[in-house]
Design a protein around this motif. Structure first.
Motif, short mmCIF file in Angstrom:
data_model
loop_
_atom_site.label_atom_id
_atom_site.label_comp_id
_atom_site.label_asym_id
_atom_site.label_seq_id
_atom_site.Cartn_x
_atom_site.Cartn_y
_atom_site.Cartn_z
N GLY A 27 0.81 -1.21 0.00
CA GLY A 27 0.00 0.00 0.00
C GLY A 27 0.84 1.25 0.00
N PRO A 28 0.57 2.15 0.95
CA PRO A 28 1.14 3.50 0.82
C PRO A 28 2.64 3.46 0.55
N THR A 29 3.03 3.92 -0.63
CA THR A 29 4.44 3.88 -0.97
C THR A 29 5.25 4.82 -0.09
N THR A 30 4.60 5.85 0.47
CA THR A 30 5.35 6.75 1.35
C THR A 30 5.88 6.00 2.56
N LEU A 31 5.12 5.05 3.10
CA LEU A 31 5.60 4.24 4.22
C LEU A 31 6.75 3.34 3.78
N ALA A 32 6.58 2.70 2.62
CA ALA A 32 7.65 1.84 2.09
C ALA A 32 8.91 2.65 1.80
N HIS A 33 8.75 3.84 1.22
CA HIS A 33 9.90 4.71 0.94
C HIS A 33 10.64 5.05 2.24
N SER A 34 9.89 5.39 3.28
CA SER A 34 10.51 5.73 4.56
C SER A 34 11.25 4.53 5.14
N ALA A 35 10.64 3.37 5.09
CA ALA A 35 11.28 2.16 5.62
C ALA A 35 12.56 1.83 4.86
N LEU A 36 12.54 2.01 3.54
CA LEU A 36 13.74 1.78 2.73
C LEU A 36 14.84 2.77 3.10
N ARG A 37 14.49 4.04 3.21
CA ARG A 37 15.49 5.07 3.54
C ARG A 37 16.07 4.88 4.93
N LEU A 47 6.12 -7.13 -8.06
CA LEU A 47 5.26 -7.85 -8.98
C LEU A 47 5.10 -6.97 -10.21
N LEU A 48 5.69 -7.41 -11.31
CA LEU A 48 5.68 -6.63 -12.55
C LEU A 48 4.56 -7.11 -13.45
N CYS A 49 3.78 -6.16 -13.96
CA CYS A 49 2.65 -6.47 -14.83
C CYS A 49 2.99 -6.07 -16.26
N PRO A 50 2.45 -6.80 -17.25
CA PRO A 50 2.77 -6.47 -18.65
C PRO A 50 2.05 -5.23 -19.17
N THR A 51 1.36 -4.52 -18.31
CA THR A 51 0.69 -3.27 -18.69
C THR A 51 1.33 -2.14 -17.90
N VAL A 52 1.70 -1.08 -18.59
CA VAL A 52 2.35 0.05 -17.92
C VAL A 52 1.38 1.21 -17.85
N VAL A 53 1.20 1.74 -16.65
CA VAL A 53 0.36 2.91 -16.43
C VAL A 53 1.23 3.93 -15.71
N GLY A 54 1.55 5.03 -16.34
CA GLY A 54 2.44 6.02 -15.74
C GLY A 54 1.69 7.07 -14.94
N GLY A 55 2.46 7.94 -14.31
CA GLY A 55 1.89 9.08 -13.63
C GLY A 55 1.59 8.90 -12.16
N ARG A 56 1.98 7.82 -11.58
CA ARG A 56 1.73 7.59 -10.16
C ARG A 56 3.03 7.65 -9.38
N THR A 57 2.94 7.43 -8.08
CA THR A 57 4.13 7.41 -7.23
C THR A 57 5.02 6.24 -7.62
N ARG A 58 6.31 6.46 -7.65
CA ARG A 58 7.26 5.41 -8.02
C ARG A 58 7.36 4.37 -6.92
N VAL A 59 7.68 3.15 -7.32
CA VAL A 59 7.82 2.05 -6.37
C VAL A 59 9.00 2.30 -5.44
N LEU A 60 10.11 2.72 -5.99
CA LEU A 60 11.30 3.00 -5.19
C LEU A 60 11.55 4.50 -5.18
N PRO A 61 11.98 5.04 -4.05
CA PRO A 61 12.18 6.49 -3.96
C PRO A 61 13.37 6.96 -4.80
N ASP A 62 13.26 8.17 -5.33
CA ASP A 62 14.34 8.77 -6.10
C ASP A 62 15.60 8.89 -5.25
#
Length: 97
Positions: A27-37, A47-62
């Motif tokens: 869920g909330p990528t902000t929590l995952a980003h904080s935990a990673l940092r 889990l990679l899907c064969p359909t790409v939908v852009g414009g959302r929060t990135r999985v891994l933080p910049d």
């Protein structure tokens, strides 16, 4: 009413202490980003899907640099791929964002 402020690190540490096993962040990528940092992540599972939908929060933080080792790859008939990585050298985290 008293206001309680908790840091992500202390909150996740408390959850980890109380759990019988590992913790999963979905869920909330902000929590995952904080935990990673903060270096609190042992395993990254994507889990990679064969359909790409852009414009959302990135999985891994910049700007985050982690040493990862691929430990599992699972392919599904619908084209999805599940990748599991172990995180190494969490003490050497660098964030260039």
């Amino acid at each position: 009413m008293a206001r309680v402020i908790c840091s992500v690190a202390s909150s996740l540490d408390g959850c980890h202490t109380e759990s019988a096993g590992g913790l999963t962040i979905e869920g909330p990528t902000t929590l995952a980003h904080s935990a990673l940092r903060l270096g609190l992540v042992d395993v990254v599972e994507l889990l990679l899907c064969p359909t790409v939908v852009g414009g959302r929060t990135r999985v891994l933080p910049d700007g985050l640099r982690l040493a990862l080792t691929l430990t599992r790859e699972r392919r599904f008939a619908n084209g999805m791929v599940q990748l599991t990585y172990d995180v190494h050298d969490r003490a050497g985290l660098t964030d260039r964002a």
